[in-house]
Design an enzyme around this catalytic site. Structure first.
Site, PDB file in Angstrom:
ATOM      1  N   ASN A 178       0.680 104.387   9.034  1.00 12.83           N
ATOM      2  CA  ASN A 178       1.221 105.602   9.646  1.00 12.83           C
ATOM      3  C   ASN A 178       0.879 106.760   8.724  1.00 12.83           C
ATOM      4  O   ASN A 178       1.484 106.904   7.661  1.00 12.83           O
ATOM      5  CB  ASN A 178       2.742 105.447   9.797  1.00 12.83           C
ATOM      6  CG  ASN A 178       3.412 106.742  10.207  1.00 12.83           C
ATOM      7  OD1 ASN A 178       2.756 107.668  10.688  1.00 12.83           O
ATOM      8  ND2 ASN A 178       4.722 106.820  10.023  1.00 12.83           N
ATOM      9  N   TRP A 179      -0.112 107.544   9.141  1.00  9.92           N
ATOM     10  CA  TRP A 179      -0.573 108.624   8.263  1.00  9.92           C
ATOM     11  C   TRP A 179       0.375 109.826   8.275  1.00  9.92           C
ATOM     12  O   TRP A 179       0.210 110.758   7.507  1.00  9.92           O
ATOM     13  CB  TRP A 179      -1.975 109.089   8.687  1.00  9.92           C
ATOM     14  CG  TRP A 179      -3.047 108.043   8.521  1.00  9.92           C
ATOM     15  CD1 TRP A 179      -2.916 106.766   8.034  1.00  9.92           C
ATOM     16  CD2 TRP A 179      -4.443 108.201   8.839  1.00  9.92           C
ATOM     17  NE1 TRP A 179      -4.126 106.125   8.034  1.00  9.92           N
ATOM     18  CE2 TRP A 179      -5.092 106.978   8.529  1.00  9.92           C
ATOM     19  CE3 TRP A 179      -5.201 109.240   9.366  1.00  9.92           C
ATOM     20  CZ2 TRP A 179      -6.470 106.789   8.724  1.00  9.92           C
ATOM     21  CZ3 TRP A 179      -6.574 109.051   9.568  1.00  9.92           C
ATOM     22  CH2 TRP A 179      -7.181 107.835   9.239  1.00  9.92           C
ATOM     23  N   LYS A 180       1.342 109.815   9.154  1.00 12.88           N
ATOM     24  CA  LYS A 180       2.298 110.930   9.293  1.00 12.88           C
ATOM     25  C   LYS A 180       1.527 112.251   9.437  1.00 12.88           C
ATOM     26  O   LYS A 180       0.458 112.270  10.019  1.00 12.88           O
ATOM     27  CB  LYS A 180       3.266 110.950   8.113  1.00 12.88           C
ATOM     28  CG  LYS A 180       3.902 109.590   7.849  1.00 12.88           C
ATOM     29  CD  LYS A 180       5.088 109.673   6.957  1.00 12.88           C
ATOM     30  CE  LYS A 180       5.566 108.272   6.637  1.00 12.88           C
ATOM     31  NZ  LYS A 180       6.863 108.237   5.983  1.00 12.88           N
ATOM     32  N   HIS A 186      10.168 106.220  15.126  1.00 14.36           N
ATOM     33  CA  HIS A 186      10.150 106.294  13.665  1.00 14.36           C
ATOM     34  C   HIS A 186      11.394 107.047  13.178  1.00 14.36           C
ATOM     35  O   HIS A 186      11.843 107.985  13.834  1.00 14.36           O
ATOM     36  CB  HIS A 186       8.872 107.002  13.192  1.00 14.36           C
ATOM     37  CG  HIS A 186       8.658 106.860  11.720  1.00 14.36           C
ATOM     38  ND1 HIS A 186       9.295 107.661  10.811  1.00 14.36           N
ATOM     39  CD2 HIS A 186       7.899 105.994  11.000  1.00 14.36           C
ATOM     40  CE1 HIS A 186       8.933 107.300   9.584  1.00 14.36           C
ATOM     41  NE2 HIS A 186       8.086 106.288   9.679  1.00 14.36           N
ATOM     42  N   GLU A 233      11.777 109.241  11.088  1.00 10.91           N
ATOM     43  CA  GLU A 233      11.609 110.701  10.958  1.00 10.91           C
ATOM     44  C   GLU A 233      11.747 111.387  12.311  1.00 10.91           C
ATOM     45  O   GLU A 233      12.205 112.531  12.391  1.00 10.91           O
ATOM     46  CB  GLU A 233      10.257 111.000  10.285  1.00 10.91           C
ATOM     47  CG  GLU A 233      10.315 110.646   8.800  1.00 10.91           C
ATOM     48  CD  GLU A 233       9.000 110.196   8.186  1.00 10.91           C
ATOM     49  OE1 GLU A 233       7.934 110.457   8.768  1.00 10.91           O
ATOM     50  OE2 GLU A 233       9.052 109.550   7.115  1.00 10.91           O
ATOM     51  N   GLU A 237      12.487  99.241   9.382  1.00  6.33           N
ATOM     52  CA  GLU A 237      12.208 100.195   8.315  1.00  6.33           C
ATOM     53  C   GLU A 237      13.519 100.773   7.805  1.00  6.33           C
ATOM     54  O   GLU A 237      14.020 101.764   8.369  1.00  6.33           O
ATOM     55  CB  GLU A 237      11.334 101.331   8.833  1.00  6.33           C
ATOM     56  CG  GLU A 237       9.995 100.888   9.377  1.00  6.33           C
ATOM     57  CD  GLU A 237       8.956 101.981   9.243  1.00  6.33           C
ATOM     58  OE1 GLU A 237       8.021 101.780   8.483  1.00  6.33           O
ATOM     59  OE2 GLU A 237       9.108 103.034   9.882  1.00  6.33           O
ATOM     60  N   GLY A 282       9.288 106.151   1.962  1.00 11.69           N
ATOM     61  CA  GLY A 282       8.788 107.258   1.151  1.00 11.69           C
ATOM     62  C   GLY A 282       9.545 107.459  -0.147  1.00 11.69           C
ATOM     63  O   GLY A 282       9.359 108.463  -0.825  1.00 11.69           O
ATOM     64  N   SER A 287       7.992 101.797   1.693  1.00  5.10           N
ATOM     65  CA  SER A 287       7.372 101.720   0.365  1.00  5.10           C
ATOM     66  C   SER A 287       6.605 100.424   0.130  1.00  5.10           C
ATOM     67  O   SER A 287       6.635  99.861  -0.970  1.00  5.10           O
ATOM     68  CB  SER A 287       8.427 101.950  -0.726  1.00  5.10           C
ATOM     69  OG  SER A 287       8.998 103.239  -0.592  1.00  5.10           O
ATOM     70  N   GLY A 333       3.312 103.736   5.156  1.00  4.22           N
ATOM     71  CA  GLY A 333       3.140 105.185   5.150  1.00  4.22           C
ATOM     72  C   GLY A 333       2.202 105.602   4.033  1.00  4.22           C
ATOM     73  O   GLY A 333       0.976 105.526   4.153  1.00  4.22           O
ATOM     74  N   GLY A 334       2.773 106.022   2.904  1.00  8.90           N
ATOM     75  CA  GLY A 334       2.001 106.601   1.805  1.00  8.90           C
ATOM     76  C   GLY A 334       0.805 105.765   1.372  1.00  8.90           C
ATOM     77  O   GLY A 334      -0.293 106.303   1.148  1.00  8.90           O
TER      78      GLY A 334
HETATM   79  C1  PEP Z   1       6.625 104.804   7.243  1.00  5.06           C
HETATM   80  O1  PEP Z   1       6.371 105.979   7.379  1.00  5.06           O
HETATM   81  O2  PEP Z   1       6.734 104.104   8.266  1.00  5.06           O
HETATM   82  C2  PEP Z   1       6.787 104.262   5.906  1.00  5.06           C
HETATM   83  C3  PEP Z   1       7.205 103.041   5.793  1.00  5.06           C
HETATM   84  O3  PEP Z   1       6.474 105.065   4.850  1.00  5.06           O
HETATM   85  P1  PEP Z   1       6.262 104.615   3.305  1.00  5.06           P
HETATM   86  O4  PEP Z   1       5.384 103.393   3.312  1.00  5.06           O
HETATM   87  O5  PEP Z   1       5.606 105.781   2.640  1.00  5.06           O
HETATM   88  O6  PEP Z   1       7.616 104.308   2.742  1.00  5.06           O
END
Ligand code: PEP
Length: 251
Positions: free
Chosen positions: A9-11, A95, A97, A167, A173, A213, A234-235
């Site tokens: 997920n590049w957000k 998600h 967010e 999640e 994040g 993470s 994500g990251g």
């Molecule tokens: C996500 O955005 O779904 C996520 C899990 O982010 P991260 O891996 O950065 O915690």
């Protein structure tokens, strides 16, 4: 056996050229891997170009969100049909967010999920508790509400096209990853909810990804747990080598 699903997920990150560069680096690193379903979810503006760069590869394209109408006067929204037009076979829905910053609730997310499925997209449907909810002993209640209401009305066949992404919000994040034991406990609980609501066949086939993470150095031990069927990243999905290492951690 459930085939692992690893999605990035590049957000709201990466311009078009950055996204194309990333997948051009990623493709050779994961070429030939047939034992994992691999998806990247760029921003809307990069979808088409990234999708073209992915053609002929084993990496699929997904959106990060979509609306519950095909077209019309819904300024700023995007439809499942538009995602498919841009090359997507997947979308993320729900998600944290979206829930936290854009006020998306279980009822709305259920509508969006059903419309995306009816439109022919596969969906990664996100659930997860906040730190406050976990510390207040509410984790199971929150997950039960998100599953019961979020997935309401789905048929057994729908679940061929749905993955649930657990999640925990406190892990997204933050660099704080759930331990493999915490992830397994939550995943087993969610699978139990699916069994109660939809029966054993659904519970057995639905993939439950872990997100929060995930990195190259913790992915394999998380996904080694019996109810952890992949990752939503994500990251660490913003670098080809790190994401490829996570994909390989699912093998
Ligand atoms: C996500 O955005 O779904 C996520 C899990 O982010 P991260 O891996 O950065 O915690």
């Amino acid at each position: 056996m459930r085939k692992p699903l690893v999605a990035g997920n590049w957000k709201m990150n990466l311009l078009i050229a950055d996204g194309v560069r990333l997948v051009n680096e990623l493709k050779p690193l994961v070429a030939g891997i047939a034992g994992v379903d691999i998806v990247v979810c760029p921003t809307f503006t990069a979808l088409h170009a990234v999708g073209k760069a992915l053609q002929g590869s084993n990496v699929e394209l997904g959106g990060q969100n979509c609306y519950l109408k095909e077209s019309g006067a819904f300024t700023g929204e995007i439809s499942p049909q538009m995602l498919k037009d841009a090359g997507c076979s997947w979308t993320i829905i729900g998600h944290s967010e979206r829930r936290q910053y854009f006020g998306e609730n279980d009822a709305l997310l259920n509508e969006k999920l059903k419309f995306a499925l009816a439109s022919g997209l596969k969906v990664m449907f996100c659930i997860g508790e906040t730190l406050e909810e976990r510390q207040g002993g509410k984790m199971n209640d929150v997950l039960a509400r998100q599953v019961t209401q979020g997935l309401a009305g789905l048929s057994e066949a729908d679940f061929d096209s749905v993955s649930v992404a657990y999640e925990p919000v406190w892990a997204i994040g933050t660099g704080v990853t759930a331990t493999p034991e915490q992830a397994q406990e939550a995943h087993a609980f969610v699978r139990g909810l699916l069994k109660t609501q939809f029966g054993a066949a659904v519970a057995d086939k639905v993939r439950i990804q872990y997100g929060g993470s995930v990195k190259a150095d913790n992915a394999a031990e998380l996904m080694a747990k019996p109810d952890v069927d992949g990752a939503l990243v994500g990251g660490a999905a913003l670098k080809a080598d790190g994401f490829a290492a996570i994909v390989k951690g699912a093998l």
